[in-house]
Scaffold this motif. Structure first.
Motif, mmCIF file in Angstrom:
data_model
loop_
_atom_site.group_PDB
_atom_site.id
_atom_site.type_symbol
_atom_site.label_atom_id
_atom_site.label_comp_id
_atom_site.label_asym_id
_atom_site.label_seq_id
_atom_site.Cartn_x
_atom_site.Cartn_y
_atom_site.Cartn_z
ATOM 1 N N PRO A 10 1.501 -38.608 4.975
ATOM 2 C CA PRO A 10 2.444 -37.821 4.176
ATOM 3 C C PRO A 10 3.732 -38.582 3.859
ATOM 4 N N PHE A 11 4.109 -39.517 4.727
ATOM 5 C CA PHE A 11 5.326 -40.284 4.472
ATOM 6 C C PHE A 11 5.074 -41.338 3.388
ATOM 7 N N LEU A 35 -3.748 -46.889 11.461
ATOM 8 C CA LEU A 35 -2.993 -47.105 12.708
ATOM 9 C C LEU A 35 -2.622 -45.778 13.358
ATOM 10 N N PRO A 37 -0.131 -44.466 17.241
ATOM 11 C CA PRO A 37 0.641 -45.024 18.359
ATOM 12 C C PRO A 37 -0.234 -45.745 19.386
ATOM 13 N N GLY A 51 6.315 -50.172 14.018
ATOM 14 C CA GLY A 51 4.866 -50.089 13.832
ATOM 15 C C GLY A 51 4.422 -48.936 12.952
ATOM 16 N N LYS A 52 5.345 -48.418 12.121
ATOM 17 C CA LYS A 52 5.005 -47.236 11.327
ATOM 18 C C LYS A 52 4.915 -47.568 9.837
ATOM 19 N N PRO A 54 5.306 -45.588 5.946
ATOM 20 C CA PRO A 54 5.336 -46.702 4.999
ATOM 21 C C PRO A 54 6.318 -47.801 5.403
ATOM 22 N N SER A 67 10.533 -44.024 5.137
ATOM 23 C CA SER A 67 10.276 -43.493 3.793
ATOM 24 C C SER A 67 11.571 -43.150 3.058
ATOM 25 N N ASP A 102 11.009 -33.717 6.455
ATOM 26 C CA ASP A 102 10.489 -34.823 7.275
ATOM 27 C C ASP A 102 10.356 -34.381 8.730
ATOM 28 N N ASP A 106 7.102 -34.759 10.810
ATOM 29 C CA ASP A 106 7.100 -35.458 12.112
ATOM 30 C C ASP A 106 6.422 -34.599 13.179
ATOM 31 N N VAL A 109 2.673 -34.322 12.522
ATOM 32 C CA VAL A 109 1.978 -35.576 12.849
ATOM 33 C C VAL A 109 1.827 -35.706 14.369
ATOM 34 N N TYR A 113 -1.644 -36.189 16.397
ATOM 35 C CA TYR A 113 -1.946 -37.246 17.374
ATOM 36 C C TYR A 113 -2.381 -36.628 18.694
HETATM 37 C C1 GSF Z 1 7.900 -41.673 9.884
HETATM 38 C C2 GSF Z 1 6.681 -42.525 9.542
HETATM 39 C C3 GSF Z 1 5.460 -42.149 10.359
HETATM 40 O O1 GSF Z 1 5.503 -41.385 11.326
HETATM 41 C C4 GSF Z 1 9.221 -42.266 7.796
HETATM 42 O O2 GSF Z 1 8.648 -43.191 7.184
HETATM 43 O O3 GSF Z 1 9.869 -41.397 7.206
HETATM 44 N N1 GSF Z 1 10.333 -41.537 9.824
HETATM 45 C C5 GSF Z 1 9.189 -42.274 9.334
HETATM 46 N N2 GSF Z 1 4.329 -42.719 9.937
HETATM 47 C C6 GSF Z 1 3.096 -42.538 10.672
HETATM 48 C C7 GSF Z 1 1.954 -42.403 9.697
HETATM 49 S S1 GSF Z 1 1.999 -40.884 8.966
HETATM 50 O O4 GSF Z 1 1.476 -39.910 9.708
HETATM 51 O O5 GSF Z 1 2.655 -40.837 7.782
HETATM 52 C C8 GSF Z 1 2.846 -43.800 11.500
HETATM 53 O O6 GSF Z 1 3.010 -44.879 10.988
HETATM 54 N N3 GSF Z 1 2.451 -43.623 12.755
HETATM 55 C C9 GSF Z 1 2.168 -44.711 13.632
HETATM 56 C C10 GSF Z 1 2.927 -44.622 14.925
HETATM 57 O O7 GSF Z 1 2.797 -45.552 15.719
HETATM 58 O O8 GSF Z 1 3.647 -43.624 15.133
#
Ligand code: GSF
Length: 200
Positions: A10-11, A35, A37, A51-52, A54, A67, A102, A106, A109, A113
């Motif tokens: 979604p981000f 990916l 955590p 590690g996140k 976008p 994002s 967001d 969050d 998400v 997980y």
């Molecule tokens: C959140 C990005 C995020 O949680 C933003 O870009 O606004 N505050 C950041 N991304 C997740 C993928 S998602 O569900 O969009 C992510 O990369 N998770 C991997 C992790 O290690 O948390």
């Protein structure tokens, strides 16, 4: 520009919608990754220590995340003040709404997980309930606001949060008690940037 992305994120969708709205989508090459955590991606971590996704690599090689920063960068690249109002109440409303949306995403998400990645024996139902309290309270707050007006970063973020709940938690049936929010989202369904990025 290169964008670390995944189709269900979604981000990442916030960035995709913003790029389409701004006429910049064709300048972005997506690098598809998978990916979580517990399954980090080395290429993403090289550019974003968190590690996140976008994560955007600009044409000058600089990495940008998260994002909100990427979307504001794209807005500036397109001349500015199109998705991010420059000043005054409209700016603070858009930024606050982005933060609220967001926050919903969050929390959702994290629930995802918890349910999809964490071993069943280690799950903690009260913790999941705590995340749902955030999601539901924030949706109630949005139901009480008028979302009519420009399709700015606040509105884009709300659309992505609702789209993610529909994708992962259809059984939540959030529309039942929130008809105004439901009607607002339905009114966006034919918007090209929204339709083209709908997760399947
Ligand atoms: C959140 C990005 C995020 O949680 C933003 O870009 O606004 N505050 C950041 N991304 C997740 C993928 S998602 O569900 O969009 C992510 O990369 N998770 C991997 C992790 O290690 O948390």
């Amino acid at each position: 520009m290169k964008l670390y992305a995944s189709s269900a994120s979604p981000f990442v969708r916030k960035v995709r919608i913003s790029a389409l709205e701004l006429g910049l989508a064709e300048r972005i090459e997506e690098l598809a990754v998978s990916l979580s955590p517990v399954n980090p991606h080395a290429g993403v971590r090289e550019h974003n220590p968190l590690g996140k996704i976008p994560a955007l690599i600009t044409d000058t090689g600089e990495a940008l995340y998260d994002s909100a920063v990427i979307c504001e960068y794209l807005d500036a690249l397109a001349g500015g003040e199109r998705l991010y109002p420059a000043k005054g109440p409209a700016r603070w409303r858009a930024l606050r709404r982005q933060a609220l949306a967001d926050g919903i995403t969050d929390a959702a998400v994290l629930v995802r997980y918890e349910q999809a990645a964490r071993p069943a024996a280690l799950r903690w139902p009260e913790w999941i309930d705590g995340q749902w309290l955030k999601v539901r309270s924030a949706l109630d707050a949005l139901e009480g606001e008028s979302l009519e007006g420009p399709f700015d970063i606040g509105a884009i973020s709300v659309a992505c949060a609702l789209g993610y709940i529909d994708l992962r938690f259809g059984e939540e049936r959030w529309r039942e008690r929130r008809p105004r929010l439901a009607a607002w989202l339905a009114g966006l369904s034919d918007r090209p940037s929204v339709a083209a990025t709908r997760p399947s």
